[in-house]
Design a protein around this motif. Structure first.
Motif, mmCIF file in Angstrom:
data_model
loop_
_atom_site.group_PDB
_atom_site.id
_atom_site.type_symbol
_atom_site.label_atom_id
_atom_site.label_comp_id
_atom_site.label_asym_id
_atom_site.label_seq_id
_atom_site.Cartn_x
_atom_site.Cartn_y
_atom_site.Cartn_z
ATOM 1 N N HIS A 46 -13.977 8.579 -7.327
ATOM 2 C CA HIS A 46 -12.748 8.155 -7.845
ATOM 3 C C HIS A 46 -12.168 6.628 -7.921
ATOM 4 C CE1 HIS A 46 -8.786 9.616 -6.127
ATOM 5 N NE2 HIS A 46 -8.155 8.476 -6.117
ATOM 6 N N ARG A 47 -13.041 6.112 -7.534
ATOM 7 C CA ARG A 47 -13.030 5.116 -9.111
ATOM 8 C C ARG A 47 -13.261 4.538 -9.600
ATOM 9 N NH1 ARG A 47 -14.994 -0.577 -4.677
ATOM 10 N NH2 ARG A 47 -13.185 -0.142 -3.860
ATOM 11 N N GLY A 57 -10.198 5.809 -11.465
ATOM 12 C CA GLY A 57 -9.151 4.961 -11.555
ATOM 13 C C GLY A 57 -8.979 3.737 -12.398
ATOM 14 N N LEU A 76 -5.009 11.697 0.448
ATOM 15 C CA LEU A 76 -4.053 11.435 1.104
ATOM 16 C C LEU A 76 -3.614 12.955 2.288
ATOM 17 C CD1 LEU A 76 -1.243 11.566 -1.890
ATOM 18 C CD2 LEU A 76 -2.190 9.774 -0.394
ATOM 19 N N MET A 105 -4.630 2.934 -19.737
ATOM 20 C CA MET A 105 -3.697 3.518 -19.862
ATOM 21 C C MET A 105 -3.035 1.872 -20.720
ATOM 22 S SD MET A 105 -0.992 3.219 -16.891
ATOM 23 C CE MET A 105 1.438 3.380 -17.661
ATOM 24 N N TRP A 140 0.880 -0.800 -0.234
ATOM 25 C CA TRP A 140 -0.116 0.285 0.135
ATOM 26 C C TRP A 140 0.653 1.188 0.049
ATOM 27 C CZ3 TRP A 140 -0.315 4.067 3.349
ATOM 28 C CH2 TRP A 140 -0.968 5.138 2.893
ATOM 29 N N GLY A 177 -2.149 1.912 -10.544
ATOM 30 C CA GLY A 177 -3.678 0.968 -11.515
ATOM 31 C C GLY A 177 -3.838 -0.090 -11.151
ATOM 32 N N ILE A 204 3.910 9.926 -10.388
ATOM 33 C CA ILE A 204 2.876 9.543 -11.575
ATOM 34 C C ILE A 204 2.027 11.590 -11.870
ATOM 35 C CG2 ILE A 204 0.397 9.041 -12.412
ATOM 36 C CD1 ILE A 204 1.557 7.265 -9.892
ATOM 37 N N ALA A 205 2.756 12.310 -11.123
ATOM 38 C CA ALA A 205 1.671 13.637 -11.209
ATOM 39 C C ALA A 205 2.815 14.312 -11.966
ATOM 40 C CB ALA A 205 1.924 14.166 -9.403
ATOM 41 N N GLY A 212 -7.700 12.424 -5.046
ATOM 42 C CA GLY A 212 -6.257 11.562 -4.432
ATOM 43 C C GLY A 212 -6.080 12.487 -3.314
ATOM 44 N N ALA A 214 -6.440 12.891 -9.727
ATOM 45 C CA ALA A 214 -6.206 13.704 -9.100
ATOM 46 C C ALA A 214 -6.091 14.132 -8.003
ATOM 47 C CB ALA A 214 -4.193 14.013 -9.704
ATOM 48 N N GLY A 221 -4.525 -0.784 -7.358
ATOM 49 C CA GLY A 221 -6.001 -0.613 -7.080
ATOM 50 C C GLY A 221 -7.108 -1.099 -7.669
HETATM 51 C C1 HEM Z 1 -0.897 12.056 -10.257
HETATM 52 C C2 HEM Z 1 -1.919 10.864 -10.094
HETATM 53 C C3 HEM Z 1 -2.678 10.347 -9.060
HETATM 54 C C4 HEM Z 1 -3.381 10.519 -7.139
HETATM 55 C C5 HEM Z 1 -2.825 11.754 -7.360
HETATM 56 C C6 HEM Z 1 -3.407 8.986 -7.091
HETATM 57 C C7 HEM Z 1 -4.308 8.710 -6.039
HETATM 58 C C8 HEM Z 1 -4.885 8.051 -5.230
HETATM 59 C C9 HEM Z 1 -5.294 7.548 -4.209
HETATM 60 C C10 HEM Z 1 -4.892 8.349 -2.343
HETATM 61 C C11 HEM Z 1 -5.931 6.328 -4.392
HETATM 62 C C12 HEM Z 1 -6.253 5.821 -2.917
HETATM 63 C C13 HEM Z 1 -5.579 5.053 -2.360
HETATM 64 C C14 HEM Z 1 -6.230 5.017 -0.853
HETATM 65 O O1 HEM Z 1 -6.845 5.627 -0.207
HETATM 66 O O2 HEM Z 1 -6.092 3.429 -0.331
HETATM 67 C C15 HEM Z 1 -6.146 5.938 -5.323
HETATM 68 C C16 HEM Z 1 -6.670 4.786 -6.133
HETATM 69 C C17 HEM Z 1 -6.492 4.252 -7.571
HETATM 70 N N1 HEM Z 1 -5.838 4.575 -8.143
HETATM 71 FE FE1 HEM Z 1 -5.247 6.582 -8.505
HETATM 72 N N2 HEM Z 1 -3.989 8.161 -8.031
HETATM 73 C C18 HEM Z 1 -3.484 9.000 -9.107
HETATM 74 C C19 HEM Z 1 -3.426 8.336 -11.107
HETATM 75 C C20 HEM Z 1 -3.790 7.425 -11.515
HETATM 76 C C21 HEM Z 1 -3.550 6.864 -12.507
HETATM 77 C C22 HEM Z 1 -3.072 6.968 -13.518
HETATM 78 C C23 HEM Z 1 -4.508 5.347 -12.679
HETATM 79 C C24 HEM Z 1 -4.697 4.453 -13.595
HETATM 80 C C25 HEM Z 1 -3.336 4.263 -14.528
HETATM 81 C C26 HEM Z 1 -4.748 5.404 -10.877
HETATM 82 C C27 HEM Z 1 -5.923 4.318 -11.310
HETATM 83 C C28 HEM Z 1 -6.384 4.312 -9.640
HETATM 84 C C29 HEM Z 1 -6.809 2.830 -9.343
HETATM 85 C C30 HEM Z 1 -7.828 2.489 -10.163
HETATM 86 C C31 HEM Z 1 -7.130 3.060 -7.432
HETATM 87 C C32 HEM Z 1 -8.464 2.654 -6.999
HETATM 88 C C33 HEM Z 1 -9.324 3.249 -6.677
HETATM 89 C C34 HEM Z 1 -10.143 2.130 -6.101
HETATM 90 O O3 HEM Z 1 -10.061 1.718 -4.342
HETATM 91 O O4 HEM Z 1 -11.294 2.622 -5.579
HETATM 92 N N3 HEM Z 1 -4.394 6.409 -9.631
HETATM 93 N N4 HEM Z 1 -5.748 7.080 -6.779
#
Ligand code: HEM
Lengths: 122, 146
Positions: free
Chosen positions: B34-35, B38, B96, B45, A7, A72, A17-18, B92, B89, A75
Motif C-alpha cells: 500500500h505504501r 501510494g 477503511l 501523478m 486525516w 497523495g 478519487i474512486a 484501501g 484502491a 499520505g
Molecule cells: C480509489 C482510490 C484510492 C483509495 C480507496 C485509497 C485509499 C487509501 C487509504 C485507506 C489509505 C490509508 C489511510 C489511513 O489509514 O490513514 C491511503 C494512503 C495513501 N494513499 Fe491512497 N487511496 C486511493 C488513491 C490514491 C491515489 C490516486 C494516490 C496518489 C495520488 C494515493 C496515495 C496514497 C498515499 C501516498 C498514502 C499513504 C500510504 C502510507 O501511509 O503508507 N492514493 N490510501
C-alpha cells in the motif's frame, strides 16, 4: 483536532478519487471497452481538445486534481513524519508539501483551463 | 537529529520501521504494498501533470509524446500503473472497513488458541485481494489486446 480534520479529509476525498479516476481510466486507457474508440483516437490532439471544451470535464478534472493531490500528498506527509524529525523539521516538511501541492495544483488547473479555452483553427 | 535525549519523537522507528518493524504477516506485506503503490501513484501523478502540459507546445509535440506512449515499454509501465492503482484502491477499501471497526469480530477473552482480530478479518482480506487480482488480470487483457 486539526490532525483529525486533516486525516478525515484524506479519507473523505476517496469516493471522489474512486469515481473520477475510474472515469479517467475509462476514457484515456480503456476507450475501446467503454466507448468503442481506439486508444490512439482517444488520445489524438483534436479529440483531447474536443473533450476539454466541456464545462463538466473542466470542473471534474480540477476536482480530481485537488482530491488526488490532497490525498497523495497528505499520505506522503504521514510517511515522512514517521522519521525522527525535530519539531522545526516537521514544520519545514509541512510548508514544503503545501507549497509544492499548491504549485502543482495551480499548474494542472492552468493546463486544464488552457485546453478548455483553446481556439480551434487559431 | 536522532539523539538519545528523550524527546516526543524518539519512539519512532524511522526508515528501519518502514522496511521491517517486526514479525511479518500477510497484512504486513499488504501494508508495504500500500505504501509503495501510494508513493508510486503520487510520483506518477506529478509527472503526469507535467508531461500532459506538453499539449501547450502544439499538435506535433503532443502527437510525438502519444506515439512514445504507444510503444511497448510505455504500455508495460501503463499497465503497472493500472495494477498499482487497483491494488491501492482495493486494499484501501479493506483498510477503511477495518478502521471503521467492521469484520473484526467482538473482543474475546485471550484463551488459547488465540483468535486475533486480524485472523478474523483475514477471509475478507483474501476475498478483496482475489477481486483485485481479477481486475488486474482483466484490465491487462484489454490493454494488451485492444
Ligand atoms: C480509489 C482510490 C484510492 C483509495 C480507496 C485509497 C485509499 C487509501 C487509504 C485507506 C489509505 C490509508 C489511510 C489511513 O489509514 O490513514 C491511503 C494512503 C495513501 N494513499 Fe491512497 N487511496 C486511493 C488513491 C490514491 C491515489 C490516486 C494516490 C496518489 C495520488 C494515493 C496515495 C496514497 C498515499 C501516498 C498514502 C499513504 C500510504 C502510507 O501511509 O503508507 N492514493 N490510501
Amino acid at each position: 483536532m486539526r490532525e483529525t480534520r486533516l486525516w478525515s479529509l484524506h479519507i473523505l476525498v476517496l469516493p471522489i478519487i474512486a469515481v473520477l479516476l475510474g472515469m479517467h481510466f475509462a476514457v484515456m486507457h480503456y476507450a475501446p471497452v467503454f466507448y468503442g474508440m481506439s486508444v490512439d483516437k482517444a488520445r489524438e490532439f483534436s479529440t483531447m481538445i474536443e473533450r476539454g471544451k466541456s464545462v463538466t470535464q473542466l470542473v471534474l478534472y480540477i476536482l480530481l486534481l485537488a482530491a488526488a493531490l490532497y490525498h497523495g500528498l497528505y499520505g506522503l506527509r504521514g510517511i515522512i513524519r514517521e522519521l525522527p524529525l525535530t519539531p522545526v523539521l516537521v514544520k519545514v516538511v509541512d510548508a514544503g508539501i503545501i507549497t509544492f501541492g499548491l504549485f502543482i495544483f495551480a499548474f494542472g488547473t492552468y493546463v486544464t483551463w488552457w485546453t478548455f479555452s483553446y481556439k480551434i483553427g487559431g | 537529529m536522532n539523539s538519545n535525549k528523550p524527546t516526543a519523537y524518539n519512539n519512532r522507528l524511522g526508515i528501519k520501521g518502514w522496511v521491517y518493524a517486526g514479525r511479518y504477516t500477510f497484512e504486513r506485506y499488504l501494508y508495504l504494498g500500500h505504501r509503495v503503490s501510494g508513493l508510486g501513484l503520487i510520483a506518477y501523478m506529478v509527472l503526469h501533470i507535467i508531461e500532459t502540459a506538453n499539449r501547450m507546445r502544439g499538435v506535433e509535440a503532443w502527437q510525438g509524446l502519444m506515439a512514445l506512449f504507444a510503444s511497448w515499454p510505455f504500455k508495460i509501465i501503463e499497465y503497472l500503473l493500472f495494477a498499482m492503482a487497483v491494488f491501492h484502491a482495493m486494499n484501501g477499501v479493506r483498510l477503511l472497513v477495518t478502521e471503521l471497526g467492521f469484520f473484526l469480530g467482538k473482543p474475546r477473552e485471550p484463551v488459547y488458541p488465540y483468535s486475533t482480530s486480524i485472523k478474523r478479518h483475514r477471509p475478507l482480506t483474501f476475498v478483496i485481494m482475489g477481486l483485485a487480482a481479477m481486475i488486474i488480470i482483466l484490465g491487462g487483457s484489454s490493454l494488451f489486446f485492444p
